[in-house]
Design an enzyme around this catalytic site. Structure first.
Site, PDB file in Angstrom:
ATOM      1  N   ASN A 177     -11.010  -2.489  -5.256  1.00 25.81           N
ATOM      2  CA  ASN A 177     -10.263  -1.592  -6.146  1.00 25.81           C
ATOM      3  C   ASN A 177     -10.969  -1.384  -7.495  1.00 25.81           C
ATOM      4  O   ASN A 177     -10.659  -0.442  -8.228  1.00 25.81           O
ATOM      5  CB  ASN A 177      -8.822  -2.088  -6.378  1.00 25.81           C
ATOM      6  CG  ASN A 177      -7.917  -1.938  -5.160  1.00 25.81           C
ATOM      7  OD1 ASN A 177      -6.996  -2.729  -4.958  1.00 25.81           O
ATOM      8  ND2 ASN A 177      -8.162  -0.923  -4.339  1.00 25.81           N
TER       9      ASN A 177
ATOM     10  N   ASP B 124       0.829  -1.210   0.000  1.00 27.56           N
ATOM     11  CA  ASP B 124       0.000   0.000   0.000  1.00 27.56           C
ATOM     12  C   ASP B 124       0.865   1.264   0.000  1.00 27.56           C
ATOM     13  O   ASP B 124       1.985   1.259   0.509  1.00 27.56           O
ATOM     14  CB  ASP B 124      -0.911  -0.021   1.238  1.00 27.56           C
ATOM     15  CG  ASP B 124      -2.085   0.947   1.116  1.00 27.56           C
ATOM     16  OD1 ASP B 124      -2.391   1.370  -0.020  1.00 27.56           O
ATOM     17  OD2 ASP B 124      -2.689   1.274   2.143  1.00 27.56           O
TER      18      ASP B 124
HETATM   19  C1  IPE Z   1      -5.503  -2.672  -0.213  1.00 26.91           C
HETATM   20  O1  IPE Z   1      -5.124  -1.352  -0.417  1.00 26.91           O
HETATM   21  C2  IPE Z   1      -5.552  -3.401  -1.509  1.00 26.91           C
HETATM   22  C3  IPE Z   1      -4.257  -3.641  -2.153  1.00 26.91           C
HETATM   23  C4  IPE Z   1      -3.084  -3.375  -1.651  1.00 26.91           C
HETATM   24  C5  IPE Z   1      -4.337  -4.270  -3.450  1.00 26.91           C
HETATM   25  P1  IPE Z   1      -6.215  -0.200  -0.581  1.00 26.91           P
HETATM   26  O2  IPE Z   1      -5.454   1.072  -0.724  1.00 26.91           O
HETATM   27  O3  IPE Z   1      -7.168  -0.545  -1.643  1.00 26.91           O
HETATM   28  O4  IPE Z   1      -6.938  -0.276   0.835  1.00 26.91           O
HETATM   29  P2  IPE Z   1      -7.845   0.774   1.603  1.00 26.91           P
HETATM   30  O5  IPE Z   1      -8.968   1.149   0.694  1.00 26.91           O
HETATM   31  O6  IPE Z   1      -6.983   1.953   1.934  1.00 26.91           O
HETATM   32  O7  IPE Z   1      -8.285   0.052   2.829  1.00 26.91           O
HETATM   33  C1  IPE Z   2      -1.551   0.259  -3.380  1.00 29.48           C
HETATM   34  O1  IPE Z   2      -1.329   1.628  -3.426  1.00 29.48           O
HETATM   35  C2  IPE Z   2      -1.755  -0.353  -4.745  1.00 29.48           C
HETATM   36  C3  IPE Z   2      -3.140  -0.779  -5.032  1.00 29.48           C
HETATM   37  C4  IPE Z   2      -4.133  -0.768  -4.176  1.00 29.48           C
HETATM   38  C5  IPE Z   2      -3.410  -1.243  -6.373  1.00 29.48           C
HETATM   39  P1  IPE Z   2      -2.547   2.647  -3.463  1.00 29.48           P
HETATM   40  O2  IPE Z   2      -2.910   2.890  -4.887  1.00 29.48           O
HETATM   41  O3  IPE Z   2      -3.637   2.188  -2.588  1.00 29.48           O
HETATM   42  O4  IPE Z   2      -1.861   3.963  -2.856  1.00 29.48           O
HETATM   43  P2  IPE Z   2      -2.446   4.907  -1.746  1.00 29.48           P
HETATM   44  O5  IPE Z   2      -2.851   4.031  -0.594  1.00 29.48           O
HETATM   45  O6  IPE Z   2      -3.589   5.631  -2.341  1.00 29.48           O
HETATM   46  O7  IPE Z   2      -1.306   5.800  -1.392  1.00 29.48           O
HETATM   47 MG    MG Z   3      -4.048   2.403  -0.618  1.00 26.95          MG
END
Ligand code: IPE
Ligand code: IPE
Ligand code: MG
Length: 260
Positions: A74, A26
């Site tokens: 997502n 993340d």
């Molecule tokens: C969790 O990250 C999903 C992945 C790393 C693929 P998100 O960024 O989607 O999670 P939330 O929404 O902050 O909980």
């Molecule tokens: C994790 O990084 C990757 C996926 C969930 C695909 P994020 O895209 O959630 O990045 P933040 O959490 O918004 O910084």
């Molecule tokens: Mg995230």
């Protein structure tokens, strides 16, 4: 393998290497934003972290690494970001095949792969086939995956078996559910890592992490390197895994443990 871990990372106890590490990768979007770039810039740089992670896992003898790459939730992101992520996925798997072969890593997936664009599903299948005989580390990519989704799918399978008379309801056990999940072939994670400072599970491996040790780090995923993974493994090795027992029960009797 334990011997590699001893030589390269003397701070690691080769007797207590986690067999399965699951990672919630993340912080890509925040990393990109910090540098004044679009979110996808962060996803692209996240690939370096994946490469580092897998190399470290292979070096110290971690047998399974599950990476949360795209969750069921997502799909609610802007279409542009989803499309860019899917393209990045195809390009990365294709480009990384030589590295997977070099490090003897086998690719597997969990999740609703049919929901992915056809070219992604095809690329994944081809890479799974190409790496099928690799046996140092198994990389499990969680794509269009969520823990609740998998549990619901498993319940449907079990209910169908019960309806068809293939299983008695009284015989449904943890084992029945274990076997019906996408993760049936893998041991439960010993260690779960989440980057970016968020302290939540976000619908990852809900059933499987019942007794996993959890390590949270504020490092944003594109910055995650072997040194951070090493920290997580050392943290894991410092934990006492009691599985409901008392501390005393875990100490060998000859060392003077009491029965209470
Ligand atoms: C969790 O990250 C999903 C992945 C790393 C693929 P998100 O960024 O989607 O999670 P939330 O929404 O902050 O909980
Ligand atoms: C994790 O990084 C990757 C996926 C969930 C695909 P994020 O895209 O959630 O990045 P933040 O959490 O918004 O910084
Ligand atoms: Mg995230």
């Amino acid at each position: 393998m334990a011997s590699d871990a001893v030589v390269s990372y003397p701070s690691i106890n080769p007797e207590r290497i986690p067999k399965h590490v699951a990672i919630i990768m993340d912080g890509n979007g925040r990393w990109a934003k910090q540098q004044g770039h679009m979110r996808i810039f962060g996803h692209k740089h996240g690939v370096n972290a994946v490469r580092n992670t897998l190399e470290f896992a292979a070096e110290i003898g971690i047998e399974y690494v599950t990476l949360y790459a795209f969750s069921t939730e997502n799909w609610s992101r802007p279409e542009r970001e989803i499309n860019a992520l899917m393209q990045l996925l195809v390009d990365t798997i294709e480009k990384e095949l030589p590295n997977l072969m070099k490090n003897n890593i086998r690719l597997k997936t969990i999740g609703n792969i049919h929901q992915l664009p056809a070219r992604c599903a095809r690329q994944l299948k081809e890479t799974e086939e190409a790496t099928a005989n690799n046996n140092r580390t198994t990389l499990i990519l969680a794509l269009s995956y969520s823990g609740r989704w998998d549990i619901i799918e498993a319940v449907k399978k079990i209910a169908t078996s019960a309806k068809n008379g293939d299983i008695n309801i009284e015989d449904i056990s943890e084992e029945t559910l274990n076997k019906a999940l996408n993760t049936a072939a893998y041991p439960n994670p010993d260690l779960l890592i989440r980057t970016s400072g968020e302290m939540r599970i976000s619908n990852f491996l809900l059933w499987e992490i019942a007794y996993s040790e959890i390590h949270f780090t504020s490092v944003l995923w594109p910055d995650f390197r072997k040194e951070h993974f090493l920290q997580a493994v050392m943290d894991y090795q410092s934990r006492e895994r009691r599985f409901g027992k008392t501390s005393e029960q875990l100490i060998p009797k000859e060392k003077g443990a009491s029965e209470e």
